[in-house]
Design an enzyme around this catalytic site. Structure first.
Site, PDB file in Angstrom:
ATOM      1  N   LEU A   1       7.753  -9.825   4.812  1.00 31.37           N
ATOM      2  CA  LEU A   1       7.896  -8.433   4.381  1.00 31.37           C
ATOM      3  C   LEU A   1       6.915  -7.499   5.076  1.00 31.37           C
ATOM      4  CD1 LEU A   1       8.294  -8.983   0.535  1.00 31.37           C
ATOM      5  CD2 LEU A   1      10.081  -8.239   2.125  1.00 31.37           C
TER       6      LEU A   1
ATOM      7  N   THR B   1      -0.814 -11.506   5.178  1.00 33.28           N
ATOM      8  CA  THR B   1       0.605 -11.324   5.461  1.00 33.28           C
ATOM      9  C   THR B   1       1.336 -11.425   4.129  1.00 33.28           C
ATOM     10  OG1 THR B   1       0.767 -13.704   5.972  1.00 33.28           O
ATOM     11  CG2 THR B   1       0.604 -12.175   7.838  1.00 33.28           C
ATOM     12  N   VAL B   2       2.490 -10.746   4.019  1.00 34.12           N
ATOM     13  CA  VAL B   2       3.226 -10.707   2.753  1.00 34.12           C
ATOM     14  C   VAL B   2       4.645 -11.220   2.989  1.00 34.12           C
ATOM     15  CG1 VAL B   2       3.983  -9.266   0.830  1.00 34.12           C
ATOM     16  CG2 VAL B   2       1.848  -8.728   2.014  1.00 34.12           C
TER      17      VAL B   2
ATOM     18  N   ASP C   1      -8.327   4.001  -5.166  1.00 30.71           N
ATOM     19  CA  ASP C   1      -7.571   4.014  -3.901  1.00 30.71           C
ATOM     20  C   ASP C   1      -6.136   4.458  -4.134  1.00 30.71           C
ATOM     21  OD1 ASP C   1      -7.124   3.697  -1.203  1.00 30.71           O
ATOM     22  OD2 ASP C   1      -6.795   1.531  -1.300  1.00 30.71           O
TER      23      ASP C   1
END
Length: 408
Positions: A68, A75-76, A191
């Site tokens: 993704l 990393t996803v 954030d």
């Protein structure tokens, strides 16, 4: 009866799904000369990323379906929970990311009150696991899949801005999330930006379509020193959008502890962070007020570009805030450890950078007029105050007349 119910649950519980077989050929091989995704980062060159392969099964239950996205520290991936029969995302961190503080935050979020209306608007962890590897293990965060962010939604819109109705709906949900975070969990996000507000996936067919696409048209990839690097694949546009969900708690801190360290992305930094006074929950409120300009006006409210050409500076940012809000109150300046760098003892601006003239919220707002504009600007002013204690809380902002004015 209790024994009978337990027997029934165990008897009729679904068995784990079998892992799928993904193609190992028929994909586009990316040229060695072309940098792909995380390959551009220094951490990749150091071998810090985990070599995830599509089809891998982690912790004997999560099978990787496709990539993704990627970042400097992770990393996803979309994955299938073979035991839970549901889709999940796996955020696989680089080897040197310990993340213990972030994981503690997620554990804390899971202990909050699920009946609070903001509970559903905060992205929580389903699981946290460790992937063993020679030379150092990798941590992995398991969460519900989400569609794209508010920032992505902006780019998909030809005008690169939200409509007034969409802005109201989005802000309502963000403020519910903040009320849950601040009052129930005692956490400050620090954030808040369009990238970190995601859309819940209501249309589950896009997850099946993603899986089918990976099976029929395997993702382009390359191998660098035996390390696989896959091209990311995007979800389709869903037929309907789910709830807005506040995500990414990597910078979150406890709100009931005193602190004055640097925080927040540059253009969203609050006065108390810039002046280095003690700060807490109100920094998130300032963050939301400034972010509104990105979503609704299609531009930042503050840029902080220093005239010396070196990019962002605190002095340039403070000059812009003075241009919009007027000079800061003297009592606030006396609290700031950095105030003497920018102001004289009696509160006069002493930097050799000019405060912008003829600037105000009214002149910066372009898309409303009449009563709507007055109500909108009154809402924004409740957040954009020099003193943290003068800003309204998330709970108070949820009662604002503009936010609750009839959505046509």
């Amino acid at each position: 009866m209790a024994i009978l119910l337990k027997w029934a649950r165990n008897t009729f519980r679904r068995s784990p799904s079998l892992p799928m077989c993904f193609p190992t050929s028929g994909f586009e091989s990316v040229a060695p000369s072309k940098l792909l995704d995380e390959e551009r980062f220094e951490e990749f060159k150091k071998g810090q990323y985990y070599p995830v392969n599509i089809g891998d099964v982690f912790s004997s239950k999560y099978q990787v379906i496709g990539k993704l996205g990627f970042g400097v520290t992770s990393t996803v991936w979309l994955a299938r929970d073979l035991e839970g029969h549901q889709y999940v995302t796996l955020k696989v961190y680089t080897r040197n990311e310990t993340n213990q503080e972030e994981f503690q935050i997620y554990k804390h979020l899971n202990q909050g009150n699920p009946s609070h209306p903001g509970y559903a608007h905060v992205r929580r962890a389903l699981d946290i696991l460790t992937i063993p590897r020679a030379g150092g293990d990798h941590h992995c965060l398991v969460q519900k899949p989400m569609w794209e962010s508010f920032r992505d939604l902006l780019y998909r819109n030809p005008n690169h801005r939200f409509t007034e109705d969409l802005l109201k709906l989005g802000l309502m949900q963000v403020l519910l999330a903040l009320d849950y975070l601040h009052t129930e969990c005692k956490l400050v996000h620090t954030d808040i930006k369009g990238d970190n507000i995601l859309q819940e996936i209501e249309d589950r067919t896009i997850l099946d379509s993603f899986t089918r696409a990976e099976l029929e048209n395997p993702s382009p990839r390359k191998f660098v020193n035996g390390m696989p690097v896959y091209a990311s694949r995007r979800f389709e546009l869903p037929k309907t959008f789910g709830r807005a969900v506040l995500s990414d708690f990597g910078s979150a801190v406890r709100g009931d502890e005193r602190r004055n360290h640097d925080a927040q992305p540059n253009v969203y930094r609050s006065p108390e962070v810039m002046l280095k006074t003690e700060w807490s929950y109100p920094v998130d409120i300032w963050n939301v007020g400034v972010m509104i300009w990105d979503l609704f006006e299609g531009k930042h409210l503050f840029y902080g570009n220093d005239p010396d050409g070196k990019g962002y500076s605190t002095r340039a940012h403070l000059a812009e805030v003075i241009g919009i809000l007027g000079p800061p109150p003297l009592d606030m300046l006396k609290r700031g450890k950095r105030s003497h760098e920018f102001f004289t003892e009696d509160g006069k601006w002493k930097q050799d950078i000019e405060v912008p003239n003829q600037v105000s919220l009214e002149t910066s707002e372009e898309f409303l007029e009449g009563r709507n504009e007055e109500m909108f600007l009154a809402f924004v002013r409740k957040m954009l105050q020099w003193r943290p204690e003068d800003r309204k809380t998330a709970k108070e902002l949820l009662q604002d007349p503009w936010l609750n004015d009839e959505i046509k």
